[in-house]
Design a protein around this motif. Structure first.
Motif, PDB file in Angstrom:
ATOM      1  N   ALA A 187     -37.541   6.488   0.227  1.00 12.51           N
ATOM      2  CA  ALA A 187     -36.278   7.191   0.478  1.00 12.51           C
ATOM      3  C   ALA A 187     -36.414   8.689   0.217  1.00 12.51           C
ATOM      4  N   VAL A 188     -37.073   9.042  -0.876  1.00  8.63           N
ATOM      5  CA  VAL A 188     -37.260  10.462  -1.203  1.00  8.63           C
ATOM      6  C   VAL A 188     -38.109  11.150  -0.132  1.00  8.63           C
ATOM      7  N   LYS A 189     -39.220  10.549   0.242  1.00 14.30           N
ATOM      8  CA  LYS A 189     -40.128  11.172   1.220  1.00 14.30           C
ATOM      9  C   LYS A 189     -39.477  11.361   2.588  1.00 14.30           C
ATOM     10  N   VAL A 190     -38.809  10.315   3.091  1.00 12.68           N
ATOM     11  CA  VAL A 190     -38.221  10.437   4.432  1.00 12.68           C
ATOM     12  C   VAL A 190     -37.041  11.404   4.428  1.00 12.68           C
ATOM     13  N   THR A 191     -36.306  11.478   3.314  1.00 11.86           N
ATOM     14  CA  THR A 191     -35.189  12.423   3.230  1.00 11.86           C
ATOM     15  C   THR A 191     -35.709  13.850   3.165  1.00 11.86           C
ATOM     16  N   GLN A 192     -36.783  14.083   2.421  1.00  9.91           N
ATOM     17  CA  GLN A 192     -37.394  15.413   2.377  1.00  9.91           C
ATOM     18  C   GLN A 192     -37.830  15.842   3.776  1.00  9.91           C
ATOM     19  N   GLN A 193     -38.428  14.936   4.510  1.00  6.63           N
ATOM     20  CA  GLN A 193     -38.892  15.251   5.860  1.00  6.63           C
ATOM     21  C   GLN A 193     -37.726  15.507   6.809  1.00  6.63           C
ATOM     22  N   LYS A 194     -36.727  14.637   6.765  1.00  4.59           N
ATOM     23  CA  LYS A 194     -35.605  14.755   7.694  1.00  4.59           C
ATOM     24  C   LYS A 194     -34.810  16.034   7.474  1.00  4.59           C
TER      25      LYS A 194
ATOM     26  N   GLU B 208     -32.052  -5.139   2.145  1.00  6.38           N
ATOM     27  CA  GLU B 208     -31.703  -3.719   2.243  1.00  6.38           C
ATOM     28  C   GLU B 208     -31.621  -3.114   0.846  1.00  6.38           C
ATOM     29  N   GLU B 209     -32.293  -1.998   0.664  1.00  8.75           N
ATOM     30  CA  GLU B 209     -32.195  -1.215  -0.566  1.00  8.75           C
ATOM     31  C   GLU B 209     -31.413   0.044  -0.225  1.00  8.75           C
ATOM     32  N   LYS B 210     -30.466   0.403  -1.107  1.00  6.97           N
ATOM     33  CA  LYS B 210     -29.652   1.599  -0.888  1.00  6.97           C
ATOM     34  C   LYS B 210     -29.847   2.574  -2.039  1.00  6.97           C
ATOM     35  N   PHE B 211     -29.922   3.853  -1.674  1.00  8.71           N
ATOM     36  CA  PHE B 211     -30.110   4.932  -2.636  1.00  8.71           C
ATOM     37  C   PHE B 211     -29.164   6.077  -2.313  1.00  8.71           C
ATOM     38  N   LYS B 212     -28.788   6.810  -3.354  1.00  9.01           N
ATOM     39  CA  LYS B 212     -28.034   8.043  -3.162  1.00  9.01           C
ATOM     40  C   LYS B 212     -28.895   9.172  -3.709  1.00  9.01           C
ATOM     41  N   LEU B 213     -29.188  10.135  -2.863  1.00 12.79           N
ATOM     42  CA  LEU B 213     -30.008  11.270  -3.237  1.00 12.79           C
ATOM     43  C   LEU B 213     -29.159  12.530  -3.266  1.00 12.79           C
TER      44      LEU B 213
ATOM     45  N   VAL C  42     -26.984  12.409   0.067  1.00 13.40           N
ATOM     46  CA  VAL C  42     -27.436  11.639   1.226  1.00 13.40           C
ATOM     47  C   VAL C  42     -27.567  10.182   0.780  1.00 13.40           C
ATOM     48  N   LEU C  43     -26.848   9.306   1.470  1.00 15.87           N
ATOM     49  CA  LEU C  43     -26.991   7.875   1.249  1.00 15.87           C
ATOM     50  C   LEU C  43     -28.090   7.373   2.176  1.00 15.87           C
ATOM     51  N   VAL C  44     -29.073   6.691   1.611  1.00 15.53           N
ATOM     52  CA  VAL C  44     -30.206   6.189   2.393  1.00 15.53           C
ATOM     53  C   VAL C  44     -30.226   4.674   2.286  1.00 15.53           C
ATOM     54  N   SER C  45     -30.254   4.006   3.436  1.00 18.40           N
ATOM     55  CA  SER C  45     -30.349   2.545   3.496  1.00 18.40           C
ATOM     56  C   SER C  45     -31.662   2.172   4.166  1.00 18.40           C
ATOM     57  N   ILE C  46     -32.456   1.398   3.487  1.00 20.83           N
ATOM     58  CA  ILE C  46     -33.749   0.969   4.030  1.00 20.83           C
ATOM     59  C   ILE C  46     -33.701  -0.545   4.203  1.00 20.83           C
ATOM     60  N   ARG C  47     -33.811  -0.994   5.447  1.00 23.54           N
ATOM     61  CA  ARG C  47     -33.865  -2.428   5.740  1.00 23.54           C
ATOM     62  C   ARG C  47     -35.315  -2.798   6.001  1.00 23.54           C
ATOM     63  N   PHE C  48     -35.738  -3.914   5.403  1.00 25.99           N
ATOM     64  CA  PHE C  48     -37.145  -4.303   5.483  1.00 25.99           C
ATOM     65  C   PHE C  48     -37.291  -5.812   5.341  1.00 25.99           C
TER      66      PHE C  48
ATOM     67  N   GLU D 110     -37.756  -2.129   8.763  1.00 30.43           N
ATOM     68  CA  GLU D 110     -37.067  -2.362  10.034  1.00 30.43           C
ATOM     69  C   GLU D 110     -36.313  -1.100  10.458  1.00 30.43           C
ATOM     70  N   THR D 111     -35.454  -0.577   9.571  1.00 34.94           N
ATOM     71  CA  THR D 111     -34.683   0.629   9.878  1.00 34.94           C
ATOM     72  C   THR D 111     -34.462   1.451   8.610  1.00 34.94           C
ATOM     73  N   ILE D 112     -34.260   2.751   8.821  1.00 35.02           N
ATOM     74  CA  ILE D 112     -33.845   3.645   7.740  1.00 35.02           C
ATOM     75  C   ILE D 112     -32.665   4.439   8.286  1.00 35.02           C
ATOM     76  N   LYS D 113     -31.534   4.388   7.564  1.00 37.82           N
ATOM     77  CA  LYS D 113     -30.330   5.100   7.989  1.00 37.82           C
ATOM     78  C   LYS D 113     -29.930   6.111   6.923  1.00 37.82           C
ATOM     79  N   PHE D 114     -29.386   7.236   7.403  1.00 30.50           N
ATOM     80  CA  PHE D 114     -28.944   8.315   6.536  1.00 30.50           C
ATOM     81  C   PHE D 114     -27.467   8.572   6.757  1.00 30.50           C
ATOM     82  N   SER D 115     -26.773   8.912   5.683  1.00 30.11           N
ATOM     83  CA  SER D 115     -25.371   9.292   5.783  1.00 30.11           C
ATOM     84  C   SER D 115     -25.113  10.370   4.741  1.00 30.11           C
ATOM     85  N   GLU D 116     -24.636  11.548   5.195  1.00 25.77           N
ATOM     86  CA  GLU D 116     -24.384  12.667   4.278  1.00 25.77           C
ATOM     87  C   GLU D 116     -23.029  12.527   3.603  1.00 25.77           C
ATOM     88  N   THR D 117     -22.955  13.025   2.373  1.00 24.23           N
ATOM     89  CA  THR D 117     -21.713  13.007   1.610  1.00 24.23           C
ATOM     90  C   THR D 117     -21.627  14.287   0.784  1.00 24.23           C
ATOM     91  N   ASP D 118     -20.412  14.711   0.465  1.00 27.51           N
ATOM     92  CA  ASP D 118     -20.270  15.924  -0.330  1.00 27.51           C
ATOM     93  C   ASP D 118     -20.291  15.639  -1.821  1.00 27.51           C
TER      94      ASP D 118
END
Length: 107
Positions: free
Chosen positions: A38-45, A67-72, A84-90, A98-106
């Motif tokens: 989650a940290v690596k893909v968010t840094q890249q994105k 699915e693992e969910k993280f808030k960065l 950034v909320l990151v959801s990783i499905r595997f 399978e998928t990685i989804k991002f959702s921004e939050t304030d």
């Protein structure tokens, strides 16, 4: 006189035996590898620095899908901070993503 050294010696041996059986550090939690992803893909994105992250939780969706969910907390190169909320499905059996989804939050 010879027996006086036996008590300190036994105390030292017992202490070494007990100390050797105690773990030095706790094992990493199961979600740690997904947190690294989650940290690596968010840094890249976002091309940003990751200031902090929190494991939100894991959901077992199907036998072969979890699915693992993280808030960065992220700081962009311009200094803007946001979440950034990151959801990783595997597949938990193979660890194939399978998928990685991002959702921004304030917050």
């Amino acid at each position: 006189m010879k027996k006086m050294w036996i008590v300190p010696l036994l105390t030292m041996v017992l202490g070494l035996c007990l100390g050797a059986s105690m773990p030095v550090s706790p094992a990493a939690p199961e979600y740690a590898k997904w947190g690294t992803v989650a940290v690596k893909v968010t840094q890249q994105k976002y091309n940003a620095d990751i200031l902090d992250y929190k494991h939100v939780g894991r959901t077992d969706i199907q036998p072969k899908l979890a699915e693992e969910k993280f808030k960065l907390w992220v700081r962009s190169k311009t200094g803007k901070e946001f979440g950034v909320l990151v959801s990783i499905r595997f597949n938990p059996a193979t660890d194939q993503i399978e998928t990685i989804k991002f959702s921004e939050t304030d917050r």
